[in-house]
Design an enzyme around this catalytic site. Structure first.
Site, PDB file in Angstrom:
ATOM      1  N   CYS A   1       7.850   7.611   9.319  1.00 40.91           N
ATOM      2  CA  CYS A   1       7.546   9.012   8.453  1.00 40.91           C
ATOM      3  C   CYS A   1       8.806   9.916   8.039  1.00 40.91           C
ATOM      4  O   CYS A   1       9.830   9.485   8.952  1.00 40.91           O
ATOM      5  CB  CYS A   1       6.615   9.953   9.286  1.00 40.91           C
TER       6      CYS A   1
ATOM      7  N   GLY B   1       0.523  -9.340   9.563  1.00 35.77           N
ATOM      8  CA  GLY B   1       0.032 -10.602   9.086  1.00 35.77           C
ATOM      9  C   GLY B   1      -0.905 -11.365  10.012  1.00 35.77           C
ATOM     10  O   GLY B   1      -0.862 -12.803   9.757  1.00 35.77           O
TER      11      GLY B   1
ATOM     12  N   ASN C   1       1.045  -1.346   0.029  1.00 30.06           N
ATOM     13  CA  ASN C   1       0.057   0.028  -0.032  1.00 30.06           C
ATOM     14  C   ASN C   1       0.880   1.257   0.101  1.00 30.06           C
ATOM     15  O   ASN C   1       2.038   0.974   0.376  1.00 30.06           O
ATOM     16  CB  ASN C   1      -0.967   0.086   1.244  1.00 30.06           C
TER      17      ASN C   1
ATOM     18  N   THR D   1      -4.251  -5.677   7.936  1.00 28.40           N
ATOM     19  CA  THR D   1      -4.693  -6.279   6.468  1.00 28.40           C
ATOM     20  C   THR D   1      -5.947  -7.185   6.561  1.00 28.40           C
ATOM     21  O   THR D   1      -6.808  -7.233   5.714  1.00 28.40           O
ATOM     22  CB  THR D   1      -3.531  -6.823   5.902  1.00 28.40           C
TER      23      THR D   1
ATOM     24  N   GLY E   1      -0.132   7.134   1.867  1.00 29.26           N
ATOM     25  CA  GLY E   1       0.416   8.270   2.025  1.00 29.26           C
ATOM     26  C   GLY E   1      -0.484   9.000   3.127  1.00 29.26           C
ATOM     27  O   GLY E   1      -0.648  10.229   3.086  1.00 29.26           O
TER      28      GLY E   1
HETATM   29  C1  LIG Z   1      -3.416   0.265   3.850  1.00 26.23           C
HETATM   30  C2  LIG Z   1      -2.738   0.487   5.178  1.00 26.23           C
HETATM   31  C3  LIG Z   1      -2.443   1.757   5.726  1.00 26.23           C
HETATM   32  C4  LIG Z   1      -1.432   1.883   6.836  1.00 26.23           C
HETATM   33  N1  LIG Z   1      -1.540   3.178   7.653  1.00 26.23           N
HETATM   34  C5  LIG Z   1      -0.773   3.374   8.525  1.00 26.23           C
HETATM   35  C6  LIG Z   1      -0.807   4.399   9.481  1.00 26.23           C
HETATM   36  O1  LIG Z   1      -1.522   5.407   9.139  1.00 26.23           O
HETATM   37  N2  LIG Z   1       0.068   4.363  10.282  1.00 26.23           N
HETATM   38  C7  LIG Z   1       0.857   3.487  10.757  1.00 26.23           C
HETATM   39  O2  LIG Z   1       1.589   3.531  11.916  1.00 26.23           O
HETATM   40  N3  LIG Z   1       0.724   2.137  10.167  1.00 26.23           N
HETATM   41  C8  LIG Z   1      -0.162   2.055   8.905  1.00 26.23           C
HETATM   42  N4  LIG Z   1       0.103   0.856   8.557  1.00 26.23           N
HETATM   43  C9  LIG Z   1       0.698  -0.325   9.018  1.00 26.23           C
HETATM   44  C10 LIG Z   1      -0.156  -1.041   9.684  1.00 26.23           C
HETATM   45  O3  LIG Z   1      -0.575  -0.421  11.229  1.00 26.23           O
HETATM   46  C11 LIG Z   1       0.541  -2.389  10.386  1.00 26.23           C
HETATM   47  O4  LIG Z   1       1.594  -2.059  11.044  1.00 26.23           O
HETATM   48  C12 LIG Z   1       1.112  -3.437   9.337  1.00 26.23           C
HETATM   49  O5  LIG Z   1       0.071  -3.347   8.091  1.00 26.23           O
HETATM   50  C13 LIG Z   1       1.261  -4.660   9.457  1.00 26.23           C
HETATM   51  O6  LIG Z   1       0.166  -5.533  10.184  1.00 26.23           O
HETATM   52  P1  LIG Z   1      -0.890  -6.263   9.050  1.00 26.23           P
HETATM   53  O7  LIG Z   1      -0.106  -7.056   8.288  1.00 26.23           O
HETATM   54  O8  LIG Z   1      -1.843  -6.810   9.827  1.00 26.23           O
HETATM   55  O9  LIG Z   1      -1.623  -5.396   8.206  1.00 26.23           O
HETATM   56  C14 LIG Z   1      -0.934   0.720   7.607  1.00 26.23           C
HETATM   57  C15 LIG Z   1      -0.930  -0.446   6.648  1.00 26.23           C
HETATM   58  C16 LIG Z   1      -1.801  -0.759   5.687  1.00 26.23           C
HETATM   59  C17 LIG Z   1      -1.938  -2.153   4.968  1.00 26.23           C
END
Ligand SMILES: Cc1cc2nc3c(=O)[nH]c(=O)nc-3n(C[C@H](O)[C@H](O)[C@H](O)COP(=O)(O)O)c2cc1C
Ligand SMILES: Cc1cc2nc3c(=O)[nH]c(=O)nc-3n(C[C@H](O)[C@H](O)[C@H](O)COP(=O)(O)OP(=O)(O)OC[C@H]3O[C@@H](n4cnc5c(N)ncnc54)[C@H](O)[C@@H]3O)c2cc1C
Ligand SMILES: Cc1cc2nc3c(=O)[nH]c(=O)nc-3n(C[C@H](O)[C@H](O)[C@H](O)COP(=O)(O)OP(=O)(O)OC[C@H]3O[C@@H](n4cnc5c(N)ncnc54)[C@H](O)[C@@H]3O)c2cc1C
Ligand SMILES: Cc1cc2nc3c(=O)[nH]c(=O)nc-3n(C[C@H](O)[C@H](O)[C@H](O)COP(=O)(O)O)c2cc1C
Ligand code: FES
Ligand code: FES
Lengths: 283, 324, 324, 283
Positions: C131, C248, C70, C270, C73
């Site tokens: 960031c 994950g 993703n 996700t 932004g």
């Molecule tokens: C679409 C999307 C947007 C995300 N936006 C942020 C965010 O704004 N701030 C942040 O700290 N992490 C953000 N993340 C990271 C997630 O919080 C998480 O750390 C990462 O996706 C791993 O977990 P997952 O595999 O369960 O998605 C985002 C992840 C995804 C997929």
């Protein structure tokens, strides 16, 4: 070789599933003790590694079929249990070093536990083809996990069954009854397939009786063809040196007394290339 | 029309861009039962060490979603046995061989390189920098640009001038470009990436780490997005340095993805565990893909995805003689 | 017997360990159509920025094997609108809210924290350190322990004492333990990991990067082995620091894996895209798993896979009052 | 809501596949323009994101069924094309904001291209239920990709077909014939579904005629429920401010003239929160 075969039949045998797959090239090259690597999960699956299964039977139908027997353990076997006739299955095989067979018509005890029993019937066939006497000792946790009792009774001179819960045959394990059987039938050799602790026990009994024992082991495998080095266990070579050998290509069949069962899951300090002394000493 | 699949690692020509990944083809003879090894661009050996190594205890492998973890620990016969048996076997069969080397000190890498320098049949040397540096509290060379560069410079200095030295990089760094640059400054003729990122999995039945070694290297399609990103970043920064790309390549499409990102050679690792014929299949699929898109030469596709948004691909194919 | 699922982030008690991952639950109201948000341990907001942000151009998403990339932004309404509309909406419904903040400078993070300090309904503040630091040539804070610690110290100094400050770490570092340690030294009450590693994918039809932003963050089961490894390493080094584990998690088993590695809270990202009910399902599955293994309290499972090889799990459960 | 439904029927319609799935809850809540998110690949698949499909039809059978129409494009749709009756399918829906319907019995032109045409028949139904006159303009690359021509001929007052290769109807695109149709039937409103460039063209024509146009867009989607922020496009709000809005929850249906088609795939400099000036100006 790699074959995309069609599933001919599926059947349930107590706690087990059996799949017969049309795979001429594999059936033709098959020797008792060989196994196949089966791709699971279908297109775009997240499951990357093939699952290993001993071949239970081969038949000449449709140019050659292979049958294997398994119980559901995790997601790969769960997927396999859902296969139906006419589905296709991607197999690599035959893999591994098969059971060596005696030249002379000797008496052999075939010991199997859980799905390991399924591996023994082609061995029995081959032994009987050479005029050997075959006796079976088959075990499992419970009656529904003792595979092939009926067939063993038909093929074997004698058949002894064990279950841990006593629901079939003797209560206990195959190693509890094995000494008696070896003594009774005056066995010349033992063939065994089953979980590692059982193979270790069977080997101890055979060593006790001073008769050769061939064991077929199962170690976690990623490739089955000798390239990934993940399936190793410590085995003593002809030169007396312990090496971490690959059970997929140097096994899965080993002479039982050569396998250092107590050290499986470790690198014995005296193994070739072991960290510390081993490396240079044995090199 | 057939596509010209030749590619170059430094001055060494390979008939095609597909090679095995280090440590994923054992001694070579295992795969030779399935196909003629001389048909692929090169075979990369496991990482050769000075002494024989028994490796890590089992379990050494755990499957993970679209990948696997391994902790083999560079099991291998040691350089003597390698030079005596494995390399001559490959050389006799005309297999172009990239020899991977692994060591615990700069001196050990150098000694290995010295042993290889007169050995016939060494197409290139790939320096596996993902080994713990004994002299720096076990810190992995590849995670530190200076340490990596020191190894590369020393290996380069003893290797025959006509044998390219390839630095193999790890993705477990803050900035892969700076490590890549350090290696090239140190004398690397080519770069290879990515080695396995460090991962781990826990057996939730036993409630223990699934691997005996606790952590292990992650490989397979799961890491392909990391590999594409690393190749892309390094090619953008160092467009003239040949890159061997690897990480999760299962199909010709995947190989093409790394090539578009900037790799001129593609290595196949974990896919071999699933499909012993993977290298030849991937090569065929890649050639078909290139042909279907009108490429006459593989070289024209290398790094092509870097062209500026406006530019058409045709354009570039016509304009440039070679993208290497 | 029901399992005691309570867990603690610093001194803040959560009724259970399941939360949404930052940026994966928009404003909260979207998921509220599927289930009552007050039933999960906490909701983590998207990373709130000072000004409204339109984010990155599309395509912002590409599927990868067992994962996705993703490049959103940090699209969001800005802190004013957040405080005016989103936070009160959550607070009214009794949703425990972890507010994620993102900035381009230490001053911006600090200003955001200051805005939050008097806002009712902030359960904890999670500092998204992934960031780019405008004052350091866009180098991501999380990749540098000192920069991370500076942000955390400044945020900690202005936040209300009873609101825990959580530092969110990236796996794209040489040594996650040293960054974790720096953050804890800087005043972090808890750590959260892992944010998305940087990946990339190329559309082989268009022969261009699949994302408009070229690179993007990798998420989903593909990265779980990296997440487990990071949580394991940090818990081993800093056993008393609460960890929010993520990366994950699709099932209760996956959550349990992170808990065994050392996480006391598990975030779901996700998985929500696939299953809007994922949080509640995972919570139920986790509770069932714990019960089936004879646990009376979640806290007894936290970090359990670290016990020495000989020790039985029963043993530890009997001996220790709490593993936090 | 999420439903694990059983596939009732599968059929091929020229270049398309149609699946009918038993999903009572979804069928009941359905309004024209809604879509569903379909999980693809089965257990342990490597494909994580749901695929979005407009609902083509709902029926009351078996408590409620939904039908969707698709062509094979990549691995997800390839997997769907292999589904058979009695397989189960995991759907989330109904999703999105449906087509707004006019209060008065006006004349509407329904414009569809490729699989987008499949979306229009429930709209036509609803419009006719309100006494509206419905005319169809359907197009595709070739005859086999014009979906629903027969049904359109039965339902519509007039039906105009276009193909780019001229194999059916007029040679060209729907936008080539649309002005003529609008003029002929004195259309009061346009409804459109199809690829983005087509929607842009249709909108331009409607604007030209100064009649309202409702378009249903397709943007790459990871969640379909508004939480991932990946499906955005620049849309002008009632306040005149352009925002990056989510096509899954704020769409997929938009007033055509509000969508900044020329800027899709960019962040327009004057959008709320755009990098540089935009942020503060519009904030
Ligand atoms: C679409 C999307 C947007 C995300 N936006 C942020 C965010 O704004 N701030 C942040 O700290 N992490 C953000 N993340 C990271 C997630 O919080 C998480 O750390 C990462 O996706 C791993 O977990 P997952 O595999 O369960 O998605 C985002 C992840 C995804 C997929
Ligand atoms: C040479 C050999 C022959 C075998 N023959 C049979 C047989 O005839 N019948 C039968 O039921 N089982 C047999 N097994 C075990 C069988 O391979 C595993 O049960 C199966 O791989 C489990 O897959 P899963 O996805 O269901 O379980 P999981 O535990 O989820 O599998 C995960 C991973 O671990 C590996 N793995 C798990 N258990 C084993 C194991 N015991 N041995 C090797 N790898 C394992 C899998 O290959 C896979 O990579 C054999 C194993 C070997 C090595
Ligand atoms: C609201 C909406 C309604 C749709 N309705 C239909 C329909 O009725 N019939 C039909 O045939 N197709 C429809 N599509 C397009 C359909 O979703 C894609 O064709 C499908 O997702 C492709 O999946 P794949 O795995 O075969 O292809 P791949 O291209 O391999 O898909 C990879 C990824 O990209 C995404 N993706 C690819 N193409 C699109 C696209 N056009 N729109 C959104 N995401 C995409 C997929 O969801 C997946 O995550 C619709 C899309 C949207 C957004
Ligand atoms: C079992 C196994 C053993 C490996 N051994 C080595 C090695 O000896 N030296 C090395 O540089 N890389 C080694 N690697 C890393 C691979 O060469 C390759 O960089 C990595 O696996 C990514 O490619 P893949 O996803 O195609 O496997 C090994 C990988 C695996 C899976
Ligand atoms: S399973 Fe790969 S070497 Fe044996
Ligand atoms: S698809 Fe996730 S927000 Fe629209």
């Amino acid at each position: 070789m790699q074959v995309t075969g069609t599933v001919l039949t599926t059947r349930r045998v107590d706690a087990y599933h059996a799949l017969t797959v049309v795979a001429p090239g594999i059936a033709e090259r098959f020797r008792p003790g060989h196994f196949v690597g089966v791709a699971v999960g279908g297109a775009r699956t997240s499951m990357l590694t093939r699952r290993a299964f001993f071949v239970h039977d081969v038949k000449p139908d449709y140019g050659g079929t292979v049958e294997f027997v398994f119980s559901v353990r995790g997601p790969g076997t769960a997927w396999l249990a859902e296969r139906r006739a006419r589905d296709t299955l991607d197999l690599v095989g035959p893999l591994g070093r098969p059971f060596p067979l005696p030249r002379d018509p000797v008496t052999c005890v075939l010991v199997g536990a859980e799905h390991g029993s399924a591996t023994l019937f082609t061995v029995a066939d081959a032994l009987q083809g050479r005029g050997c006497r075959v006796d079976f000792v088959l075990g499992g946790v419970s009656a529904d996990r003792v595979f092939g009792a009926l067939r063993a009774r038909r093929m074997g001179e004698t058949t002894t069954l064990t279950t841990e819960d006593g629901s079939l045959g003797m209560r206990g394990r195959v190693t509890d009854v094995l000494p008696g059987v070896i003594a009774d039938v005056r066995a010349d050799a033992v063939y065994a397939c089953g979980p590692m602790p059982m193979l270790r026990g069977v080997t101890a009994v055979a060593v006790e009786f001073d008769i050769p024992v061939q064991v077929a082991v199962e170690e976690g495998m990623a490739c089955g063809i000798g390239v990934c080095m993940t399936c190793v266990l410590p085995v003593i070579g002809d030169d007396g040196v312990t090496r971490m050998v690959r059970s997929c290509v140097e096994g899965p069949v080993f002479r039982g007394e050569r396998v250092r069962f107590d050290d499986v899951g470790t690198i014995p300090f005296d193994a070739l290339g072991a960290p510390g002394g081993g490396t240079r000493n044995a090199g | 029309m057939p596509v010209d699949m030749r590619t170059y690692l430094g001055h060494v020509e390979l008939v095609n861009p597909v090679t095995t990944a280090a440590g994923c083809a054992a001694s070579g003879s295992e795969l030779a039962q399935f196909f003629d090894l001389a048909r692929i661009g090169a075979l990369t050996t496991r990482s050769i060490t000075m002494a024989p190594r028994a490796g890590r205890p089992t379990p050494r492998m755990a499957e993970t979603p679209s990948g696997m973890l391994n902790a083999v620990g560079l099991q291998g016969p040691g350089v003597d046995a390698f030079l005596e048996r494995e390399l001559p076997w490959l050389a006799q069969r005309g297999v172009r061989t990239v020899v991977s080397i692994g060591g615990g000190t700069v001196a050990e890498y150098t000694a290995l390189a010295r042993r290889l320098t007169d050995a016939p049949g060494v197409t290139a040397v790939e320096v596996n920098l993902s080994c713990p540096n004994i002299e720096d509290r076990g810190r992995v060379f590849a995670r530190d640009g200076a340490a990596s560069a020191e190894v590369i410079a020393s290996v380069r200095s003893v290797m025959r001038y006509d044998v390219p030295v390839v630095a193999k990089l790890s993705p477990d760094v803050v900035d892969i470009v700076s490590v890549a640059r350090a290696c090239v400054d140190g004398g690397a003729d080519a770069l290879s990436m990515i080695n396995n990122p460090l991962g781990m999995s826990i057996d939730t039945e036993a409630m223990r780490p699934a691997l005996a070694a606790v952590t292990g290297g992650l490989s397979g399609p799961a890491i392909r997005p990391l590999a594409v990103r690393c190749v892309w970043q390094v090619h953008a920064a160092l467009p003239s340095v040949p890159i061997i790309g690897m990480g999760g390549v299962l199909t010709g499409r995947d190989a093409f993805e790394l090539i578009l990102a900037g790799a001129c050679v593609v290595a196949v690792g974990t896919a071999l565990f699933h499909d012993p014929y993977a290298c030849l299949r991937i090569l065929r699929e890649l050639e078909e893909l290139l042909a279907a898109r009108g490429f006459h030469r593989l070289a024209d596709a290398v790094g092509l995805a870097h062209r500026p948004p406006g530019a058409s691909s045709r354009h570039r194919i016509d304009l440039e003689e070679s993208s290497l």
